[in-house]
Design a protein around this motif. Structure first.
Motif, PDB file in Angstrom:
ATOM      1  N   GLU A 171      26.571  33.330  61.033  1.00 46.74           N
ATOM      2  CA  GLU A 171      25.832  33.476  59.795  1.00 46.74           C
ATOM      3  C   GLU A 171      26.008  32.407  58.803  1.00 46.74           C
ATOM      4  O   GLU A 171      27.230  32.038  58.321  1.00 46.74           O
ATOM      5  N   VAL A 172      24.994  31.484  58.493  1.00 48.01           N
ATOM      6  CA  VAL A 172      24.975  30.347  57.732  1.00 48.01           C
ATOM      7  C   VAL A 172      25.564  30.713  56.298  1.00 48.01           C
ATOM      8  O   VAL A 172      26.256  29.961  55.728  1.00 48.01           O
ATOM      9  N   VAL A 173      25.312  32.007  55.638  1.00 46.87           N
ATOM     10  CA  VAL A 173      25.496  32.430  54.561  1.00 46.87           C
ATOM     11  C   VAL A 173      27.019  32.810  54.382  1.00 46.87           C
ATOM     12  O   VAL A 173      27.443  33.611  55.452  1.00 46.87           O
ATOM     13  N   GLY A 174      27.715  32.553  53.372  1.00 55.22           N
ATOM     14  CA  GLY A 174      28.980  33.071  53.271  1.00 55.22           C
ATOM     15  C   GLY A 174      30.211  32.293  53.538  1.00 55.22           C
ATOM     16  O   GLY A 174      29.943  31.059  53.842  1.00 55.22           O
ATOM     17  N   GLY A 175      31.539  32.642  53.779  1.00 55.72           N
ATOM     18  CA  GLY A 175      32.440  31.888  54.099  1.00 55.72           C
ATOM     19  C   GLY A 175      33.877  32.710  53.998  1.00 55.72           C
ATOM     20  O   GLY A 175      33.834  33.898  54.620  1.00 55.72           O
ATOM     21  N   ILE A 176      34.872  31.900  53.921  1.00 57.09           N
ATOM     22  CA  ILE A 176      36.124  32.501  53.840  1.00 57.09           C
ATOM     23  C   ILE A 176      37.015  32.184  52.419  1.00 57.09           C
ATOM     24  O   ILE A 176      36.623  31.166  51.814  1.00 57.09           O
ATOM     25  N   MET A 177      37.651  33.131  51.910  1.00 58.41           N
ATOM     26  CA  MET A 177      38.524  32.889  50.684  1.00 58.41           C
ATOM     27  C   MET A 177      39.854  33.667  50.813  1.00 58.41           C
ATOM     28  O   MET A 177      39.979  34.390  51.713  1.00 58.41           O
ATOM     29  N   ASN A 178      40.685  33.461  49.685  1.00 53.81           N
ATOM     30  CA  ASN A 178      41.839  34.265  49.574  1.00 53.81           C
ATOM     31  C   ASN A 178      41.365  35.586  48.768  1.00 53.81           C
ATOM     32  O   ASN A 178      41.028  35.345  47.415  1.00 53.81           O
ATOM     33  N   PRO A 179      41.152  36.761  49.354  1.00 55.26           N
ATOM     34  CA  PRO A 179      40.555  37.983  48.451  1.00 55.26           C
ATOM     35  C   PRO A 179      41.692  38.327  47.549  1.00 55.26           C
ATOM     36  O   PRO A 179      40.997  38.964  46.484  1.00 55.26           O
ATOM     37  N   GLY A 180      42.827  38.129  47.698  1.00 53.76           N
ATOM     38  CA  GLY A 180      43.828  38.714  46.950  1.00 53.76           C
ATOM     39  C   GLY A 180      43.397  37.912  45.339  1.00 53.76           C
ATOM     40  O   GLY A 180      43.488  38.548  44.354  1.00 53.76           O
ATOM     41  N   ARG A 181      43.578  36.607  45.552  1.00 53.48           N
ATOM     42  CA  ARG A 181      43.210  35.874  44.359  1.00 53.48           C
ATOM     43  C   ARG A 181      41.862  35.958  43.761  1.00 53.48           C
ATOM     44  O   ARG A 181      41.731  36.141  42.472  1.00 53.48           O
ATOM     45  N   PHE A 182      40.948  36.219  44.540  1.00 53.82           N
ATOM     46  CA  PHE A 182      39.620  36.671  43.970  1.00 53.82           C
ATOM     47  C   PHE A 182      39.541  38.004  43.243  1.00 53.82           C
ATOM     48  O   PHE A 182      39.024  37.981  42.189  1.00 53.82           O
ATOM     49  N   THR A 183      40.023  39.126  43.792  1.00 53.65           N
ATOM     50  CA  THR A 183      40.118  40.150  43.428  1.00 53.65           C
ATOM     51  C   THR A 183      40.924  40.097  41.743  1.00 53.65           C
ATOM     52  O   THR A 183      40.402  40.978  40.829  1.00 53.65           O
ATOM     53  N   LEU A 184      42.202  39.518  41.936  1.00 49.08           N
ATOM     54  CA  LEU A 184      42.817  39.456  40.621  1.00 49.08           C
ATOM     55  C   LEU A 184      42.035  38.661  39.679  1.00 49.08           C
ATOM     56  O   LEU A 184      41.952  38.735  38.269  1.00 49.08           O
ATOM     57  N   GLY A 185      41.308  37.769  40.016  1.00 50.10           N
ATOM     58  CA  GLY A 185      40.348  36.831  39.203  1.00 50.10           C
ATOM     59  C   GLY A 185      39.124  38.089  38.514  1.00 50.10           C
ATOM     60  O   GLY A 185      39.029  37.512  37.372  1.00 50.10           O
ATOM     61  N   VAL A 186      38.707  38.804  39.122  1.00 51.56           N
ATOM     62  CA  VAL A 186      37.612  39.719  38.761  1.00 51.56           C
ATOM     63  C   VAL A 186      38.372  40.727  37.720  1.00 51.56           C
ATOM     64  O   VAL A 186      37.988  40.866  36.863  1.00 51.56           O
ATOM     65  N   ARG A 187      39.566  41.112  38.094  1.00 50.56           N
ATOM     66  CA  ARG A 187      40.549  41.704  37.237  1.00 50.56           C
ATOM     67  C   ARG A 187      40.431  41.189  35.822  1.00 50.56           C
ATOM     68  O   ARG A 187      40.286  41.627  34.887  1.00 50.56           O
ATOM     69  N   ARG A 188      40.906  39.935  36.029  1.00 50.59           N
ATOM     70  CA  ARG A 188      41.055  38.964  34.761  1.00 50.59           C
ATOM     71  C   ARG A 188      40.010  38.995  33.877  1.00 50.59           C
ATOM     72  O   ARG A 188      39.986  39.213  32.744  1.00 50.59           O
ATOM     73  N   ALA A 189      38.720  38.851  34.341  1.00 52.70           N
ATOM     74  CA  ALA A 189      37.607  38.673  33.842  1.00 52.70           C
ATOM     75  C   ALA A 189      37.190  40.013  33.378  1.00 52.70           C
ATOM     76  O   ALA A 189      36.654  40.155  32.033  1.00 52.70           O
ATOM     77  N   LEU A 190      37.488  41.095  33.718  1.00 57.79           N
ATOM     78  CA  LEU A 190      37.247  42.637  33.355  1.00 57.79           C
ATOM     79  C   LEU A 190      38.279  42.767  32.048  1.00 57.79           C
ATOM     80  O   LEU A 190      37.669  43.415  31.385  1.00 57.79           O
ATOM     81  N   LEU A 191      39.423  42.473  32.390  1.00 61.17           N
ATOM     82  CA  LEU A 191      40.336  42.717  31.120  1.00 61.17           C
ATOM     83  C   LEU A 191      39.701  41.966  29.823  1.00 61.17           C
ATOM     84  O   LEU A 191      40.379  42.224  28.768  1.00 61.17           O
ATOM     85  N   ARG A 192      39.202  40.710  30.003  1.00 59.11           N
ATOM     86  CA  ARG A 192      38.743  39.946  28.893  1.00 59.11           C
ATOM     87  C   ARG A 192      37.428  40.547  28.461  1.00 59.11           C
ATOM     88  O   ARG A 192      36.893  40.253  27.222  1.00 59.11           O
ATOM     89  N   SER A 193      36.584  41.332  29.016  1.00 53.92           N
ATOM     90  CA  SER A 193      35.454  42.097  28.710  1.00 53.92           C
ATOM     91  C   SER A 193      35.900  43.025  27.704  1.00 53.92           C
ATOM     92  O   SER A 193      36.832  43.372  27.526  1.00 53.92           O
ATOM     93  N   SER A 194      34.647  43.830  27.180  1.00 53.53           N
ATOM     94  CA  SER A 194      34.917  44.697  26.332  1.00 53.53           C
ATOM     95  C   SER A 194      35.232  46.090  26.913  1.00 53.53           C
ATOM     96  O   SER A 194      35.261  47.136  25.987  1.00 53.53           O
ATOM     97  N   ALA A 195      35.118  46.125  28.071  1.00 54.20           N
ATOM     98  CA  ALA A 195      35.333  47.544  28.916  1.00 54.20           C
ATOM     99  C   ALA A 195      36.843  47.988  28.667  1.00 54.20           C
ATOM    100  O   ALA A 195      37.783  47.155  28.464  1.00 54.20           O
ATOM    101  N   ARG A 196      36.938  49.132  28.365  1.00 50.76           N
ATOM    102  CA  ARG A 196      38.273  49.847  28.363  1.00 50.76           C
ATOM    103  C   ARG A 196      38.976  50.235  29.624  1.00 50.76           C
ATOM    104  O   ARG A 196      38.188  51.149  30.101  1.00 50.76           O
ATOM    105  N   VAL A 197      40.127  49.468  29.947  1.00 52.60           N
ATOM    106  CA  VAL A 197      40.552  49.666  31.449  1.00 52.60           C
ATOM    107  C   VAL A 197      42.101  50.273  31.262  1.00 52.60           C
ATOM    108  O   VAL A 197      42.884  50.133  30.476  1.00 52.60           O
ATOM    109  N   PHE A 198      42.130  51.504  32.102  1.00 59.14           N
ATOM    110  CA  PHE A 198      43.407  52.080  31.965  1.00 59.14           C
ATOM    111  C   PHE A 198      44.022  52.199  33.683  1.00 59.14           C
ATOM    112  O   PHE A 198      43.137  52.915  34.387  1.00 59.14           O
ATOM    113  N   GLU A 199      44.994  51.720  33.731  1.00 60.67           N
ATOM    114  CA  GLU A 199      45.711  51.547  35.042  1.00 60.67           C
ATOM    115  C   GLU A 199      46.523  52.809  35.237  1.00 60.67           C
ATOM    116  O   GLU A 199      46.899  53.510  34.268  1.00 60.67           O
ATOM    117  N   ARG A 200      47.183  52.758  36.132  1.00 53.47           N
ATOM    118  CA  ARG A 200      48.128  54.027  36.579  1.00 53.47           C
ATOM    119  C   ARG A 200      47.705  55.310  36.214  1.00 53.47           C
ATOM    120  O   ARG A 200      48.397  56.211  35.524  1.00 53.47           O
TER     121      ARG A 200
END
Ligand SMILES: Cc1cc2nc3c(=O)[nH]c(=O)nc-3n(C[C@H](O)[C@H](O)[C@H](O)COP(=O)(O)OP(=O)(O)OC[C@H]3O[C@@H](n4cnc5c(N)ncnc54)[C@H](O)[C@@H]3O)c2cc1C
Length: 448
Positions: free
Chosen positions: A174-203
């Motif tokens: 499949e020419v499109v796509g690739g490989i990554m560290n999904p743990g770091r990607f997901t935590l990166g999306v989390r950081r972007a979310l926490l910087r946004s105006s969304a109100r986030v409650f964990e636990r």
């Protein structure tokens, strides 16, 4: 292959949990939209809604990224999941749309990485459907024709032509796509979310979802949220509430393991010059990929059905880790002395149709679930399309492709313990017929 010093974890081998887990919701609040579940699907929905100026709250039972999103193999696929020959037989007219959606989803994630400057070792290598036998090579050619006819970008070749290890006969990239560290990607999306105006409650685990005078009320241990709209993005955990449509998806446990670091000269000798991620063409695939730490992450080969909610937090079964180690030694005989360092697993959601699902329950509860083991690309893309639908009232043509008109789902086939064991047995029989060293003795190990 040594498996006596494996570090077993109930989280992921890719990243540690975040150090700044947010406090639980304490008290009641109201909002326009509430998103339940902080995986890539839920976080992308909430992030996009916040970017579109919507009043959005996200509730996550543990911490954002606790689920499959941080645990997967990190293979960003550019094609749909499941048995593509079967899907083509059952849903031929849908194939061009599903393939377009899969490619758009992979590009969407690449854009997300750039937009939020997420350091996740992404390599645009594509991924290869790799054949371990002539029978699998035939299947690869048939699948390639289906994808090409429906507009997919794929190329077929020998292992030398594709730059994949010589233990494989060849395959389809499949020419499109690739490989990554999904743990770091997901935590990166989390950081972007926490910087946004969304109100986030964990636990903050949602224990009940009910309707009250046109609004939706969500119960959590220390407070309630009243919202005009709800997005359920709880993936494999979706079956916990009465409001969830019956048979929406089946929770399935799968595992990944990682080798110790391997001498770069030995890795170079494999001929894996493209660094593309690999998935074999067994009925239950094996996946293999390189990492920047000179290890190989590989996994799956067995599917284990979850039968009771709440789904347990599990460590991998050592017998399965050993079986995977044998499989690696078969596919890569030159690495048969390499030890396994780490093992982890996670819950994925499988739909009876093997297509990703999104839709509405009445007019104010949306769901996006069951990317069938292909959600690294598709969950965030579909999540952002649902956010756009909420913001604009219009469905993007890619969302239209998987939109369920009614939340009604047939009983999934072959997904009970016996069915899954039968599929595994067929794979082992084929390995045996094709001269695999993965022996049939393992057939006596029960599917846990
Ligand atoms: C081992 C493994 C390998 C995989 N490999 C690949 C791969 O290589 N490529 C690929 O594309 N996909 C892969 N997948 C699949 C992919 O990871 C998933 O499809 C994707 O992460 C799904 O994202 P999600 O946001 O829907 O779900 P999840 O990431 O599972 O998130 C769901 C979240 O909901 C939360 N939640 C659940 N119940 C509640 C509740 N009641 N209240 C509040 N929060 C709740 C959970 O804690 C969780 O954080 C793999 C999955 C696994 C487990």
């Amino acid at each position: 292959m040594k498996t006596d010093n494996v570090e077993y974890t109930t989280f992921s081998g890719w990243a540690d949990p975040p150090a700044d887990v947010l406090p639980a919701l304490a008290g009641d609040l109201t909002c326009e939209v509430v998103v339940v579940g902080g995986g890539l699907g839920g976080m992308s929905t909430a992030l996009r809604l916040a970017e579109r100026g919507q009043d959005v709250v996200l509730l996550e039972a543990e911490f954002c990224g606790h689920g499959a999103s941080s645990r997967n193999a990190g293979q960003l696929a550019g094609a749909p999941g499941g048995d593509l020959q079967l899907l083509n037989l059952l849903f031929r007219k849908k194939m061009p749309g599903m393939i377009r959606l899969a490619e758009h989803a992979a590009h969407h994630v690449e854009d997300l990485i750039k937009a939020h400057d997420i350091d996740c070792d992404y390599e645009q290598t594509g991924n290869v459907f790799a054949a371990v036998s002539r029978g699998q090579m035939g299947r690869v050619r048939r699948v390639a024709k289906i994808l090409q006819r429906a507009g997919g970008h794929v190329e077929v070749g020998t292992s030398e032509e594709l730059g994949i290890p010589r233990g494989f006969l060849g395959g389809m990239r499949e020419v499109v796509g690739g490989i990554m560290n999904p743990g770091r990607f997901t935590l990166g999306v989390r950081r972007a979310l926490l910087r946004s105006s969304a109100r986030v409650f964990e636990r903050t685990k949602v224990t009940d979802v009910r309707r009250d005078r046109g609004r939706v009320v969500l119960t959590t241990p220390q407070g309630e949220v009243r919202a005009n709209k709800v997005v359920l993005a709880t993936n494999a955990y979706a079956g916990e509430w009465d409001i969830t449509p019956p048979r929406l998806s089946v929770p399935i446990w799968v595992i990944e393991v990682e080798t110790q670091p391997i001498d770069p000269a030995r890795l170079a000798a494999l001929g894996w010059t493209s660094r593309s991620g690999l998935v074999t063409q067994h009925n239950i695939m094996e996946n293999y990929r390189l990492t920047p730490r000179n290890t190989i992450v590989f996994g799956v080969r067995r599917l284990e059905r979850g039968t009771t909610y709440p789904l347990p937090q599990k460590e991998p079964d050592p017998a399965l880790v050993e079986e995977l180690a044998e499989a690696l030694a078969t596919r890569f005989p030159a690495l048969s002395d390499v030890a396994i360092d780490r093992a982890w697993g996670g819950w994925i959601a499988i739909a009876s149709s093997w297509l990703p699902l999104a839709g509405q329950i009445d007019d104010n509860i949306f769901y996006s679930i069951a990317c069938n083991g292909h959600g690294l690309a598709q969950a965030p893309y579909v999540g952002s399309l649902i956010a756009d639908l909420i913001a604009d009232g219009k469905r993007h043509e890619d969302l239209q492709e998987l939109w369920m008109k009614k939340p009604e789902f047939p009983r999934p086939m072959m997904m009970g313990p016996l069915g899954l064991r039968a599929i595994w047995t067929v794979d082992r029989f084929n390995d045996l017929v094709n001269g695999s060293r993965c022996n049939a003795r393992r057939g006596s190990v029960p599917v846990a």
